[in-house]
Design a protein around this motif. Structure first.
Motif, short mmCIF file in Angstrom:
data_model
loop_
_atom_site.label_atom_id
_atom_site.label_comp_id
_atom_site.label_asym_id
_atom_site.label_seq_id
_atom_site.Cartn_x
_atom_site.Cartn_y
_atom_site.Cartn_z
N ALA A 16 0.84 -1.20 0.00
CA ALA A 16 0.00 0.00 0.00
C ALA A 16 0.87 1.25 0.00
CB ALA A 16 -0.94 -0.01 1.21
N ALA A 17 1.92 1.26 0.82
CA ALA A 17 2.80 2.44 0.89
C ALA A 17 3.45 2.70 -0.46
CB ALA A 17 3.85 2.24 1.98
N HIS A 18 3.92 1.65 -1.11
CA HIS A 18 4.56 1.83 -2.42
C HIS A 18 3.57 2.39 -3.44
CE1 HIS A 18 7.10 1.18 -5.89
NE2 HIS A 18 6.08 0.55 -6.46
N ARG A 19 2.40 1.81 -3.46
CA ARG A 19 1.38 2.25 -4.42
C ARG A 19 0.95 3.70 -4.18
NH1 ARG A 19 -3.21 -1.78 -6.60
NH2 ARG A 19 -3.86 -0.27 -8.13
N ALA A 24 1.12 9.46 -5.34
CA ALA A 24 1.26 10.81 -4.76
C ALA A 24 2.47 11.53 -5.35
CB ALA A 24 1.36 10.72 -3.24
N ASP A 25 3.58 10.82 -5.55
CA ASP A 25 4.76 11.46 -6.16
C ASP A 25 4.44 11.98 -7.55
OD1 ASP A 25 6.56 11.21 -4.07
OD2 ASP A 25 7.55 9.42 -4.87
N ARG A 26 3.77 11.16 -8.34
CA ARG A 26 3.42 11.56 -9.71
C ARG A 26 2.57 12.84 -9.68
NH1 ARG A 26 2.39 6.85 -11.45
NH2 ARG A 26 0.28 6.72 -10.62
N ARG A 27 1.61 12.87 -8.79
CA ARG A 27 0.71 14.03 -8.71
C ARG A 27 1.41 15.27 -8.16
NH1 ARG A 27 -4.79 10.93 -6.87
NH2 ARG A 27 -5.70 12.99 -7.01
N CYS A 28 2.23 15.09 -7.14
CA CYS A 28 2.93 16.24 -6.54
C CYS A 28 4.00 16.78 -7.48
CB CYS A 28 3.52 15.86 -5.19
SG CYS A 28 2.25 15.65 -3.92
N THR A 35 8.71 15.79 -4.94
CA THR A 35 8.22 14.48 -4.52
C THR A 35 7.59 14.58 -3.14
OG1 THR A 35 10.27 13.83 -3.42
CG2 THR A 35 10.10 13.34 -5.80
N THR A 36 6.95 13.50 -2.73
CA THR A 36 6.36 13.49 -1.38
C THR A 36 7.45 13.54 -0.31
OG1 THR A 36 6.21 11.08 -1.47
CG2 THR A 36 4.24 12.33 -2.07
N ALA A 37 8.60 12.92 -0.56
CA ALA A 37 9.70 12.99 0.41
C ALA A 37 10.17 14.43 0.56
CB ALA A 37 10.85 12.09 -0.02
N GLN A 38 10.30 15.13 -0.57
CA GLN A 38 10.70 16.53 -0.52
C GLN A 38 9.64 17.38 0.16
OE1 GLN A 38 11.37 16.84 -4.74
NE2 GLN A 38 13.59 16.62 -4.50
N LEU A 39 8.37 17.08 -0.12
CA LEU A 39 7.29 17.81 0.55
C LEU A 39 7.34 17.63 2.06
CD1 LEU A 39 4.11 17.38 -1.66
CD2 LEU A 39 5.24 19.51 -1.02
N GLY A 40 7.58 16.39 2.50
CA GLY A 40 7.67 16.13 3.94
C GLY A 40 8.74 16.98 4.58
N ALA A 41 9.89 17.09 3.91
CA ALA A 41 10.97 17.92 4.44
C ALA A 41 10.58 19.39 4.42
CB ALA A 41 12.24 17.69 3.62
N LEU A 42 9.94 19.84 3.34
CA LEU A 42 9.53 21.24 3.27
C LEU A 42 8.51 21.59 4.35
CD1 LEU A 42 9.23 21.72 -0.61
CD2 LEU A 42 11.04 22.57 0.90
#
Length: 142
Positions: A16-19, A24-28, A35-42
């Motif tokens: 589920a996390a991978h999917r 979410a990465d594609r959309r962000c 990416t979502t990882a970058q968003l989390g940091a921001l």
């Protein structure tokens, strides 16, 4: 939809996390170029101005080496700024730049849509229950 016969929770969480991360990465990326990882940091840098990389690693649950690379990409993109820590000579503090704040604003509608779709897929009770369960697991000490 029938209940799954597969009760391997860790395996299901990983799938589920991978999917979800891929979608979410594609959309962000399309909405805000991050990416979502970058968003989390921001989000973490926005919420705690002057956060150190070490604290950011703890906040995100990542190794410091991973955060060093992540921060390197964010600074190269002009989304965060690094400066010397006022008291710790080896530490740096992070601040959100105007383009970083713009990226967060650009991503927010897509994040809201994605969460609304998840809520629709799970139902209000399922969404709230999943959020509670994930919070517990994220803070669980085995």
């Amino acid at each position: 939809m029938p209940e799954p016969d597969d009760q391997r929770l860790y395996f299901l969480l990983q799938r589920a996390a991978h999917r979800l991360r891929t979608a979410a990465d594609r959309r962000c990326l399309a909405a805000a170029g991050v990416t979502t990882a970058q968003l989390g940091a921001l989000f973490a840098v926005r919420d705690e101005p002057g956060i150190t990389q070490q604290r950011l690693a703890r906040t995100l649950g990542l190794r410091e080496s991973a955060v060093t690379a992540l921060v390197g990409r964010l600074t190269a993109a002009g989304l965060v700024r690094k400066s010397a820590h006022p008291r710790e000579h080896r530490a740096v503090v992070l601040e959100l730049t105007v383009p970083g704040a713009d990226a967060l604003r650009a991503a927010q509608p897509e994040i809201d849509r994605f969460n609304a779709e998840l809520r629709e897929a799970l139902g209000d009770d399922g969404f709230a229950g999943a959020a509670t369960a994930m919070h517990r697991l994220a803070h669980w000490e085995p």
